[in-house]
Design an enzyme around this catalytic site. Structure first.
Site, PDB file in Angstrom:
ATOM      1  N   LYS A 161       0.845  -1.212   0.000  1.00 24.73           N
ATOM      2  CA  LYS A 161       0.000   0.000   0.000  1.00 24.73           C
ATOM      3  C   LYS A 161       0.872   1.251   0.000  1.00 24.73           C
ATOM      4  CE  LYS A 161      -3.387   2.808   0.033  1.00 24.73           C
ATOM      5  NZ  LYS A 161      -3.531   3.786   1.008  1.00 24.73           N
ATOM      6  N   HIS A 195       2.016   1.728  -3.450  1.00 26.76           N
ATOM      7  CA  HIS A 195       0.833   2.222  -4.188  1.00 26.76           C
ATOM      8  C   HIS A 195       0.755   3.742  -4.037  1.00 26.76           C
ATOM      9  CE1 HIS A 195      -3.306   3.769  -4.013  1.00 26.76           C
ATOM     10  NE2 HIS A 195      -3.636   2.865  -4.909  1.00 26.76           N
ATOM     11  N   ASN A 196       0.918   4.212  -2.813  1.00 25.05           N
ATOM     12  CA  ASN A 196       0.800   5.655  -2.579  1.00 25.05           C
ATOM     13  C   ASN A 196       1.954   6.430  -3.207  1.00 25.05           C
ATOM     14  OD1 ASN A 196      -1.429   4.888  -1.110  1.00 25.05           O
ATOM     15  ND2 ASN A 196      -1.045   6.327   0.542  1.00 25.05           N
ATOM     16  N   GLU A 243       0.963   6.764  -6.625  1.00 21.85           N
ATOM     17  CA  GLU A 243      -0.136   7.754  -6.605  1.00 21.85           C
ATOM     18  C   GLU A 243       0.443   9.184  -6.605  1.00 21.85           C
ATOM     19  OE1 GLU A 243      -3.213   7.056  -3.490  1.00 21.85           O
ATOM     20  OE2 GLU A 243      -2.713   9.040  -2.750  1.00 21.85           O
TER      21      GLU A 243
HETATM   22  C1  6PG Z   1      -5.876   5.670  -1.033  1.00 23.97           C
HETATM   23  C2  6PG Z   1      -5.169   6.927  -0.667  1.00 23.97           C
HETATM   24  C3  6PG Z   1      -5.359   7.212   0.797  1.00 23.97           C
HETATM   25  C4  6PG Z   1      -5.062   8.630   1.208  1.00 23.97           C
HETATM   26  C5  6PG Z   1      -3.623   8.974   1.101  1.00 23.97           C
HETATM   27  C6  6PG Z   1      -3.391  10.452   0.922  1.00 23.97           C
HETATM   28  O1  6PG Z   1      -5.218   4.810  -1.590  1.00 23.97           O
HETATM   29  O2  6PG Z   1      -7.072   5.561  -0.771  1.00 23.97           O
HETATM   30  O3  6PG Z   1      -3.812   6.815  -0.947  1.00 23.97           O
HETATM   31  O4  6PG Z   1      -4.654   6.261   1.516  1.00 23.97           O
HETATM   32  O5  6PG Z   1      -5.846   9.512   0.498  1.00 23.97           O
HETATM   33  O6  6PG Z   1      -3.022   8.562   2.277  1.00 23.97           O
HETATM   34  O7  6PG Z   1      -2.089  10.662   1.184  1.00 23.97           O
HETATM   35  P1  6PG Z   1      -1.449  12.065   1.325  1.00 23.97           P
HETATM   36  O8  6PG Z   1      -2.239  12.817   2.382  1.00 23.97           O
HETATM   37  O9  6PG Z   1      -0.065  11.777   1.757  1.00 23.97           O
HETATM   38  O10 6PG Z   1      -1.575  12.724  -0.003  1.00 23.97           O
END
Ligand code: 6PG
Length: 470
Positions: free
Chosen positions: A182, A185-186, A189
């Site tokens: 995860k 993944h982020n 992201e």
């Molecule tokens: C998800 C998102 C979620 C969250 C992030 C935002 O996969 O649903 O990644 O986990 O929105 O943690 O992260 P930041 O606040 O660091 O942008």
């Protein structure tokens, strides 16, 4: 109803929505939140379903079928430890705790070991998809004890998003593997979001386009092979009007990015493991630079740059940006998977990359059409070292990189910051170079520190030193 199937601790938006999703799928849920207000709000939402809220942790534990299955949905860090500490006296061997927050994977490793010592089974589970995902179908990345996972698998499969009828959920691997995946993944992201911001900036600042025109462009991109959730929401954001001013909402929002830490952990860990993820690092630094708004405003009055306007045919430039975005985004996935490969080796996670790509196809924030092809590519070639060099994707990379090169050059020329695009291009150029200039670097190290070097004409590992000073 006296025995509920699933307990949920933490009834914030994510906890509540997961609870409702579980109940919709035939799993009666009992919830609890330390905050009486949240407990009450959840009770009102749960009314009329096979759901309840307990007034205490012992009450919650007593209301659950044994072995208990309890999902913790509280903020990462000390709140997770506090819930585990307070729950522990009310648990018995074979009960299963799941942590569905964005916990740091090393904390998950530690918690798993501590709970195992008292016979309680622990699953660290990455959950992606935000509020809507939690309610309608998130992507789930559970890791930890596999036999415990098998006992919660039916419930997790039931609530997860589905693509082609298959759940976006699957066992990830031992220990903190679920939270590790995860975290990466982020990181991906972060990279894709940065690249979208750069494309937006080049259109807005470079081409002078308005929000609704840019919405149309992103919608068009999203209708093709690049189809993804982040493209979809970017178009939607650009189409939104600020009710206060009647202007595009995006223009009313201050350009200072926040972050909760998962992207930073990805970069920190990649440095520890010695894996290059420059686009993810650039995205993080893009956020950091955006956050020093006051410094930037002061610098803008002192430092000069070129004229920000992009000349030439607008349609052509937009096409160029589309291809550049596609190439750069692809490198972010390639970097993420190469980090996962090294982590799997280093931490003994036993990751299956086709399975991870399968999970990421739906429900999560980085879901995109291309993940289906990545899944197939990893299934056909599990030992693949980098997605960019796979038979499936190398032709696409070779075709798109010249476009990325032109777009990055254009950004450099007009002075629109493009940290992510340039990092992606640098990644590709470095990775495809059989020869890099670090021979010179090795000579420098040997010169000032006698750090030694290997020779091109001798076996690897053999070390040499030169007396550089006559
Ligand atoms: C998800 C998102 C979620 C969250 C992030 C935002 O996969 O649903 O990644 O986990 O929105 O943690 O992260 P930041 O606040 O660091 O942008």
């Amino acid at each position: 109803m006296d025995q509920y199937k699933i307990g949920i601790v933490g009834l914030g938006v994510m906890g509540q929505n997961l609870a409702l999703n579980m109940a919709d799928n035939g799993f009666p849920v009992a919830g609890f939140d330390l905050d009486a207000g949240k407990n009450q709000a959840a009770a009102a939402k749960f009314a009329g379903r096979e759901m309840t809220t307990a007034s205490s942790l012992p009450g919650l534990a007593a209301s659950l079928e044994v072995p208990r299955r309890i999902l913790i949905m509280v903020p990462a860090g000390s709140p997770v430890d506090a819930v585990i500490r307070d729950l522990k006296p009310h648990l018995q061997p074979d009960d299963i705790l799941l942590d569905g927050g964005n916990s740091f994977f090393r904390d998950t490793d530690r918690r798993g070991k501590e709970l195992e010592a008292v016979g309680v089974r622990f699953i660290g589970m990455g959950v992606s998809g935000g509020e809507e995902g939690a309610r309608r179908g998130p992507a789930l990345m559970p890791g930890g004890q596999e036999e415990a996972y098998r006992l919660v698998e039916p419930a997790l499969d039931a609530i997860a998003a589905k693509v082609d009828g298959q759940p976006c959920c699957g066992y990830i691997g031992r220990g903190g593997a679920g939270h590790y995946v995860k975290m990466v993944h982020n990181g991906i992201e972060y990279a894709i979001m940065q690249l979208l911001c750069e494309a937006y900036d080049l259109m807005k600042t470079g081409l002078g386009m308005g929000a609704s025109e840019m919405r149309d462009v992103f919608e068009e991109w999203n209708a093709g092979p690049m189809n993804s959730y982040l493209l979809e929401i970017t178009a939607a954001v650009l189409g939104k009007t600020d009710p206060e001013t009647g202007q595009p909402m995006v223009d009313a929002i201050l350009d200072r990015a926040g972050q909760k830490g998962t992207g930073k952990w990805t970069s920190q860990n990649a440095l520890d493991l010695g894996v290059a993820i420059p686009t993810i690092n650039a995205a993080l630094e893009g956020r950091i630079l955006s956050a020093v708004k006051d410094e930037r405003e002061a610098a803008a009055r002192i430092l000069e740059g070129p004229d920000l306007r992009i000349e030439g045919d607008r349609r052509e430039t937009i096409g160029l940006l589309r291809d550049a975005f596609q190439a750069a985004t692809f490198t972010a996935y390639a970097q993420g998977f190469s980090l996962l490969r090294e982590a799997s080796r280093e931490y003994g996670y036993g990751l299956h990359f086709d399975e991870i790509a399968k999970i990421w196809r739906g429900g999560c924030i980085i879901r995109a059409k291309i993940l289906d092809r990545m899944r197939a590519a990893f299934a056909a070639q599990p030992e693949m070292v980098n997605l960019m060099t796979s038979g499936e994707f190398a032709p696409m990379v070779n075709e798109l990189v010249p476009r990325l090169r032109t777009a990055a050059g254009m950004a450099l020329e007009v002075g629109v910051p493009a940290l992510g695009m340039c990092a992606s291009l640098g990644y590709i150029d470095s990775y495809r170079s059989a020869r890099l200039p670090q021979n010179l670097l090795q000579a420098q190290r040997d010169y000032f520190g006698a750090h030694k070097y290997e020779r091109v004409d001798k076996p690897r590992g053999q070390q040499f030193h030169t007396e550089w000073l006559e």
